[in-house]
Design an enzyme around this catalytic site. Structure first.
Site, PDB file in Angstrom:
ATOM      1  N   ASP A 162       0.871  -1.166   0.000  1.00 46.07           N
ATOM      2  CA  ASP A 162       0.000   0.000   0.000  1.00 46.07           C
ATOM      3  C   ASP A 162       0.920   1.231   0.000  1.00 46.07           C
ATOM      4  O   ASP A 162       2.140   1.131   0.121  1.00 46.07           O
ATOM      5  CB  ASP A 162      -0.940  -0.014   1.216  1.00 46.07           C
ATOM      6  CG  ASP A 162      -2.155   0.879   0.986  1.00 46.07           C
ATOM      7  OD1 ASP A 162      -3.186   0.674   1.648  1.00 46.07           O
ATOM      8  OD2 ASP A 162      -2.083   1.773   0.105  1.00 46.07           O
TER       9      ASP A 162
HETATM   10  C1  GLC Z   1      -4.273   4.377  -0.184  1.00 43.02           C
HETATM   11  C2  GLC Z   1      -5.165   3.211   0.175  1.00 43.02           C
HETATM   12  C3  GLC Z   1      -5.218   2.153  -0.880  1.00 43.02           C
HETATM   13  C4  GLC Z   1      -5.070   2.785  -2.254  1.00 43.02           C
HETATM   14  C5  GLC Z   1      -3.656   3.343  -2.337  1.00 43.02           C
HETATM   15  C6  GLC Z   1      -3.391   4.044  -3.681  1.00 43.02           C
HETATM   16  O1  GLC Z   1      -3.600   4.823   0.950  1.00 43.02           O
HETATM   17  O2  GLC Z   1      -4.930   2.570   1.418  1.00 43.02           O
HETATM   18  O3  GLC Z   1      -6.474   1.463  -0.731  1.00 43.02           O
HETATM   19  O4  GLC Z   1      -5.288   1.831  -3.277  1.00 43.02           O
HETATM   20  O5  GLC Z   1      -3.362   4.229  -1.268  1.00 43.02           O
HETATM   21  O6  GLC Z   1      -4.195   5.183  -3.771  1.00 43.02           O
END
Ligand code: GLC
Length: 749
Positions: free
Chosen positions: A285
């Site tokens: 993430d």
């Molecule tokens: C965010 C979220 C994740 C998302 C990623 C990219 O912090 O936790 O669900 O896909 O970053 O935006």
């Protein structure tokens, strides 16, 4: 002799596969020997620096030149958050035509519940209990997003959530693993299709794993899930999505039982790779690798980069840990290059399967034409209709359009084109949103008065004279309440789930006008609305319904559509009951319906109200259970039958029941089948959803529904640390929600 040679040959093949880091099981991504040969051939030509470049994902800035040089040098494998097809083509052109090996980029985006055409938030999608419809919506999202060059979506979010304080409950399918798994499979199918054309996107199942169990419902907080909880509740939806062919998976921010998921080898290798045979790609993430430093799990970026790689991470989203430290770690011998090869192989496999090498570019000029196509908007409207849940109706709904005179439209969500889209709707353009006010004005020109009453949900007001006067002049009051999109989603947890601001006061004031009041709540979570129910004649709950929420709600209120949505999450009476969910354990002291505090005479010496598992002030039951929802007609269940009294563990249970529409209107019922394992090597939930279906019946119509449930689906991860069916006594229900129906008993030998 031949048998020996064959088994020897198979053994060599397996060893060869294992040595290449490929799982020894059948591929979950559907790769082929031809794809693998292509991947291996490309990998063999890559320098260490180029391999590490593929493992680096960056978020596009405002200027393409920020990253074009890095792309040209092969230092970037993926870009997220670029949506302009012209700029995406430019990034791809540099990667394909100016880098040494011409490896195209994987362009990702959070296409969570639609791209431009926005569907209900995933919690609303789950409320449809209609996987086919949800798959259709994911397909629409894929057609729109891929037309702009986006070929990877960070969806479906499969986090089981049982605490409505958690803001990201909006993004998942609620509390139940079976429903969550069916929704996840549907979205993977919708996004990826057969991967044979460039209108598909790689799905990314997230957040692996247990993120929704954040202590206190506070986002990013620690979780403390046992392996049994993981195995029986939180992992099954991910396994189902892997079996459905999901190409990628994202690690979660949380540390579970002391280990951050991004550094957790047990879940990322032992379970995901070795047990499930997943041969897709694992991405972190956003900076979740770097956050392991904050977690106190690694001292610096170099250490957490090593930990993430060794745990099984293939691509680094926005920590720059891999690109900054892996080469040094390999040179020093701290990391083997073979570990990097395994990661890059997963990345290249994803790009080959998506056809990116053949079709790296999009026709930017044609991208606009598919956005908001009429058939897309129609699918969004149908989904918004099916996702709305009728929680109360004194009989006032559906309204008769011909006999309804003046309509007062009021409330902070009546005309909120941005907020109606809900959280994670980055690309939804509010100018395309049709709000309830707009839809009602179009349907009833000259008959709609609009007095907001509150400009926004958090506004505090003590007087509502103007809107009450308007209610007195109207024949019916349609009030739209709830929460803005910003009040749910990532980092937006709430400790108070009542209607925020002075919305309850507005509703009470409207009630005083003496006209029928129909309330609609648009929210990203189940709010605690018990105190508001007496102040309305009907209440529709629409988890942020998306672009077409206005036409959908108008059709439902005036009977052009009939509500069929069911609660995918338990609705609490008060936030103090959290977490409360239907599939709870029996405990040694199950609540037995003892009188509550308000019924107790304050008698001296009274020692207890019955020592069972409940709250003195709010009892042990929610406001609305999981799977609950009303219709404009009534349904009856009868003649539930099983084809035997006992079954072998490899057997099949044949279930049949009669569903009747006993009301005066056609309607669709979501029937639900639950089972209970009465005695196990572990204590088991009081019931668990194992099947559901939708039946549309005319007034007076009855239908015999027959279905099969393999006994193997009663398996659970037990005390012996393996998933198996344990013999013994079981119960089975078929009903219209998780709190209704009478069980049938059966045995498993
Ligand atoms: C965010 C979220 C994740 C998302 C990623 C990219 O912090 O936790 O669900 O896909 O970053 O935006």
């Amino acid at each position: 002799m031949m048998k020996t040679i064959k088994s020897l040959f198979l053994c060599v093949l397996t060893l060869a596969a294992a040595s290449c880091g490929r799982p020894q099981q059948a591929s979950t991504t559907g790769t082929t020997p031809a794809v693998e040969r292509r991947v291996d051939a490309l990998l063999s030509r890559m320098t260490l620096a180029e391999k590490i470049g593929q493992m680096n994902q960056v978020s596009a800035g405002s200027d393409v030149s920020n990253y074009s040089d890095a792309v040209r040098k092969g230092q970037i494998g993926s870009i997220l958050n670029e949506v302009d097809p012209v700029r995406i083509n430019e990034f791809q052109r540099i990667a394909v035509e100016e880098s040494r090996l011409g490896i195209p980029l994987l362009v990702g985006r959070d296409v969570i519940h639609g791209f431009h055409t926005v569907f209900p938030i995933p919690l609303g999608l789950a409320a449809t209990f209609d996987p086919a419809l949800v798959e259709e919506g994911a397909r629409v999202a894929s057609v729109e997003a891929s037309a702009q060059g986006i070929r990877w979506t960070f969806s479906p979010m499969l986090d089981i959530a049982r605490d409505p304080r958690w803001g990201r409950i909006a993004e998942g399918s609620g509390e139940d693993p079976y429903l969550d798994a069916r929704m996840g499979e549907a979205m993977v199918r919708g996004y990826q299709g057969t991967l044979q054309d460039s209108t598909t996107m790689a799905a990314c199942i997230k957040h692996f794993v247990g993120y929704g169990a954040a202590e206190g419902g506070r986002d990013y907080n620690s979780t403390f899930l046992s392996e049994r909880q993981l195995r029986n509740v939180y992992l099954p939806p991910f396994e189902a999505a892997v079996r459905a062919g999901a190409l990628t998976l994202m690690t979660s921010f949380n540390d579970n039982d002391g280990i951050p998921s991004t550094g957790n080898r047990f879940i990322l290798k032992d379970i995901l790779r070795d047990e499930w045979g997943f041969d897709g790609m694992v991405v972190t993430d956003w900076n979740s690798m770097g956050e392991m430093i904050s977690h106190g799990y690694g001292a610096d970026r170099k250490e957490v980069a090593r930990e993430a790689l060794e745990a099984g991470v293939d691509m680094d989203m926005m920590t720059y840990g891999f690109i900054s430290h892996l080469e040094e770690l390999v040179r020093s011998g701290a990391v083997r290059e073979s570990a990097i090869d395994a990661a890059v192989r997963n990345i290249l496999r994803t790009k080959v399967l998506l056809g990116l090498f053949e079709h790296p570019y999009v026709d930017a000029a044609a991208a606009e034409a598919v956005q908001y196509a009429p058939e897309h908007l129609d699918a969004a409207r149908r989904t918004a209709e099916e996702s709305a849940i009728l929680l109360k109706n004194t009989g006032v709904l559906p309204l008769d359009a011909a006999r309804t005179g003046r309509i007062l439209v009021t409330g902070p969500m009546a005309d909120a084109p941005h907020d109606q889209l809900g959280t994670w709707a980055f690309d939804g353009q509010k100018q395309h949103t049709i709000t309830p006010l707009a839809a009602l004005r179009e349907r009833f020109p000259g008959r709609v008065d609009y007095v907001p009453g509150l400009r926004f949900s958090r506004e505090k007001k003590s007087h509502f004279d103007e809107v009450v006067a308007a209610a007195r002049r109207a024949d019916v009051v349609l009030v739209f309440l709830g929460e803005e999109a910003i009040l749910s989603g990532e980092a937006h947890s709430l400790a108070d789930l009542n209607l925020i601001g002075s919305q309850s006061e507005l509703l009470a004031a409207l009630r005083s006008a003496g006209k029928p009041v129909i309330a609609t709540v648009m929210a990203g979570r189940p709010l605690t609305i018990e105190r508001d129910l007496p102040n309305c004649d009907a209440l529709l709950y629409a988890f942020h319904p998306g672009t077409m929420g206005g036409p959908a709600l108008t059709n439902l209120i005036f009977g052009d559509a009939t509500p069929s949505g069911k609660t995918p999450i338990t609705f609490l009476r008060t936030v103090g009951q959290a977490p409360m969910y239907y599939a709870h354990n029996m405990t040694g002291r199950p609540y037995n319906g003892e009188t509550l505090l308000d019924g107790i005479e304050a008698e001296a010496g009274q020692t207890s109200l019955g020592n069972t598992s409940y709250y003195l002030d709010y009892g042990a039951y929610p406001l609305f259970p999981f799977g609950y929802g009303l219709s404009y007609t009534e349904f009856a269940y009868s003649d539930l039958a099983l084809d035997a009294a006992s079954y072998r563990r490899d057997g099949v249970i044949r279930v049949s029941f009669t569903l009747s529409n006993t009301g005066r209107r056609a309607g669709t019922e979501v029937w639900q089948l639950y089972v209970r394992d009465l005695v196990g090597s572990l204590t088991r939930p009081v019931k668990e959803l194992r099947r559901f279906g939708r039946e549309t019946l005319e007034p007076g119509e009855s239908r015999r529904v027959e279905l099969e449930l393999p006994v193997s689906e009663l398996a659970f991860w037990g005390a012996e640390r393996k998933k198996q069916v344990e013999p013994g006594d079981f119960q089975l229900w078929v009903a219209g929600d998780s709190a209704s129906g009478e069980p049938l008993a059966f045995k498993v030998e």
